[in-house]
Design an enzyme around this catalytic site. Structure first.
Site, PDB file in Angstrom:
ATOM      1  CG  ASN A 175      -3.603  -4.382   3.537  1.00 13.25           C
ATOM      2  OD1 ASN A 175      -3.167  -4.372   2.401  1.00 13.25           O
ATOM      3  ND2 ASN A 175      -2.809  -4.311   4.591  1.00 13.25           N
ATOM      4  NE  ARG A 184      -1.943  -1.340   3.565  1.00 16.90           N
ATOM      5  CZ  ARG A 184      -2.165  -0.884   4.788  1.00 16.90           C
ATOM      6  NH1 ARG A 184      -3.246  -0.191   5.052  1.00 16.90           N
ATOM      7  NH2 ARG A 184      -1.327  -1.120   5.757  1.00 16.90           N
TER       8      ARG A 184
END
Length: 76
Positions: free
Chosen positions: A23, A4
């Site tokens: 996520n 990320r």
């Protein structure tokens, strides 16, 4: 640093993109990006490349009308 974070860094490097990388409970990462089509394609190209950290098994893209409401590109 995780996937990320690298996605956010790449989106910021491309410039002109807002959105997030999140996520999901099943291990996938959801990336939502809004901006010029050309910039979104650059992010998609990166997501499909060998330059991403970790393993990317597939990228599903969904194009829609931008909803707005994002300030910058966030890691969630």
């Amino acid at each position: 640093m995780g996937f990320r974070w690298f996605t956010r860094a790449n989106a910021l490097e491309i410039g002109g993109l807002t959105g997030f990388a999140l996520n999901l409970d099943d291990g996938r990462v959801q990336v939502v990006a809004e901006g010029r089509r050309e910039n979104c394609h650059r992010l998609l190209d990166w997501l499909r490349s060998d330059d991403t950290p970790g393993r990317v098994d597939g990228v599903t893209e969904i194009w829609d009308t931008p909803r707005g409401g994002y300030e910058g590109f966030e890691v969630r």
